[in-house]
Design a protein around this motif. Structure first.
Motif, short mmCIF file in Angstrom:
data_model
loop_
_atom_site.label_atom_id
_atom_site.label_comp_id
_atom_site.label_asym_id
_atom_site.label_seq_id
_atom_site.Cartn_x
_atom_site.Cartn_y
_atom_site.Cartn_z
N GLU A 146 -7.81 -6.71 -7.68
CA GLU A 146 -7.71 -6.09 -6.36
C GLU A 146 -6.62 -5.02 -6.31
OE1 GLU A 146 -7.69 -8.95 -3.02
OE2 GLU A 146 -7.80 -10.48 -4.59
N SER A 147 -6.00 -4.73 -7.44
CA SER A 147 -4.81 -3.87 -7.45
C SER A 147 -5.00 -2.61 -8.27
CB SER A 147 -3.62 -4.65 -8.02
OG SER A 147 -3.35 -5.78 -7.23
N ALA A 148 -4.28 -1.56 -7.86
CA ALA A 148 -4.21 -0.31 -8.62
C ALA A 148 -3.20 -0.48 -9.75
CB ALA A 148 -3.78 0.83 -7.68
N ASN A 149 -2.87 0.61 -10.41
CA ASN A 149 -1.85 0.56 -11.45
C ASN A 149 -0.54 0.02 -10.88
OD1 ASN A 149 -3.43 1.59 -13.50
ND2 ASN A 149 -2.96 3.70 -12.96
N THR A 154 0.83 -1.21 0.00
CA THR A 154 0.00 0.00 0.00
C THR A 154 0.86 1.25 0.00
OG1 THR A 154 -1.69 -1.20 1.24
CG2 THR A 154 -1.86 1.21 1.23
N VAL A 155 0.48 2.22 -0.81
CA VAL A 155 1.19 3.49 -0.87
C VAL A 155 0.87 4.30 0.39
CG1 VAL A 155 1.45 5.65 -2.14
CG2 VAL A 155 1.11 3.52 -3.39
N GLN A 156 1.91 4.66 1.14
CA GLN A 156 1.75 5.50 2.33
C GLN A 156 1.79 6.97 1.95
OE1 GLN A 156 4.93 3.81 4.89
NE2 GLN A 156 3.28 3.60 6.37
N SER A 157 2.72 7.33 1.09
CA SER A 157 2.81 8.72 0.62
C SER A 157 3.43 8.69 -0.78
CB SER A 157 3.67 9.56 1.56
OG SER A 157 5.00 9.10 1.56
N SER A 158 3.10 9.74 -1.57
CA SER A 158 3.59 9.75 -2.94
C SER A 158 3.68 11.16 -3.49
CB SER A 158 2.64 8.93 -3.83
OG SER A 158 3.02 9.03 -5.18
N SER A 159 4.78 11.45 -4.16
CA SER A 159 4.89 12.67 -4.96
C SER A 159 4.94 12.31 -6.44
CB SER A 159 6.12 13.49 -4.54
OG SER A 159 7.29 12.74 -4.76
N CYS A 160 4.65 11.05 -6.73
CA CYS A 160 4.65 10.53 -8.10
C CYS A 160 3.23 10.65 -8.68
CB CYS A 160 5.08 9.06 -8.07
SG CYS A 160 5.00 8.25 -9.69
N SER A 188 -1.20 7.39 -5.67
CA SER A 188 -1.76 8.23 -4.61
C SER A 188 -1.74 7.44 -3.31
CB SER A 188 -3.21 8.61 -4.93
OG SER A 188 -3.28 9.37 -6.10
N ALA A 189 -1.67 8.14 -2.19
CA ALA A 189 -1.73 7.46 -0.89
C ALA A 189 -2.99 6.59 -0.85
CB ALA A 189 -1.74 8.48 0.24
N GLY A 190 -2.81 5.36 -0.38
CA GLY A 190 -3.92 4.42 -0.29
C GLY A 190 -4.01 3.44 -1.45
N ASP A 191 -3.38 3.75 -2.59
CA ASP A 191 -3.34 2.79 -3.70
C ASP A 191 -2.63 1.54 -3.22
OD1 ASP A 191 -4.50 4.64 -5.39
OD2 ASP A 191 -2.66 5.09 -6.50
N SER A 192 -3.04 0.38 -3.74
CA SER A 192 -2.37 -0.85 -3.32
C SER A 192 -2.27 -1.85 -4.46
CB SER A 192 -3.10 -1.48 -2.13
OG SER A 192 -4.39 -1.89 -2.51
#
Length: 80
Positions: free
Chosen positions: A35-38, A9-15, A19-23
């Motif tokens: 069940e997955s994001a990009n 899971t993404v905790q933080s992102s500047s990419c 986004s935070a919460g993507d997994s």
């Protein structure tokens, strides 16, 4: 050794790709696409050794970071 289903899971992102919460969910050696994001291959390349260890029950923490220094992304690994 039994495989453990893992969620990255993404905790933080500047990419702009995450986004935070993507997994991304790993079900054994497979990515559970429904069940997955990009999935960015640069990020997966960076964190896969830790995902593999988590699948085997060796680690279950983080954060882990993509090495693309222009666009920092921090991930957390947990059981899915």
């Amino acid at each position: 050794m039994e495989e453990i289903k893992i969620r990255l899971t993404v905790q933080s992102s500047s990419c702009p790709l995450y986004s935070a919460g993507d997994s991304v969910v790993f079900d054994g050696p497979l990515i559970a696409k429904d069940e997955s994001a990009n999935i960015c291959m640069m990020a997966m390349n960076a964190v896969f050794p830790f995902v593999y260890a988590a699948r085997k029950g060796i680690i279950n923490h983080g954060p882990f970071q993509c090495p693309d220094c222009a666009d920092k992304v921090e991930f957390r690994i947990e059981r899915a």
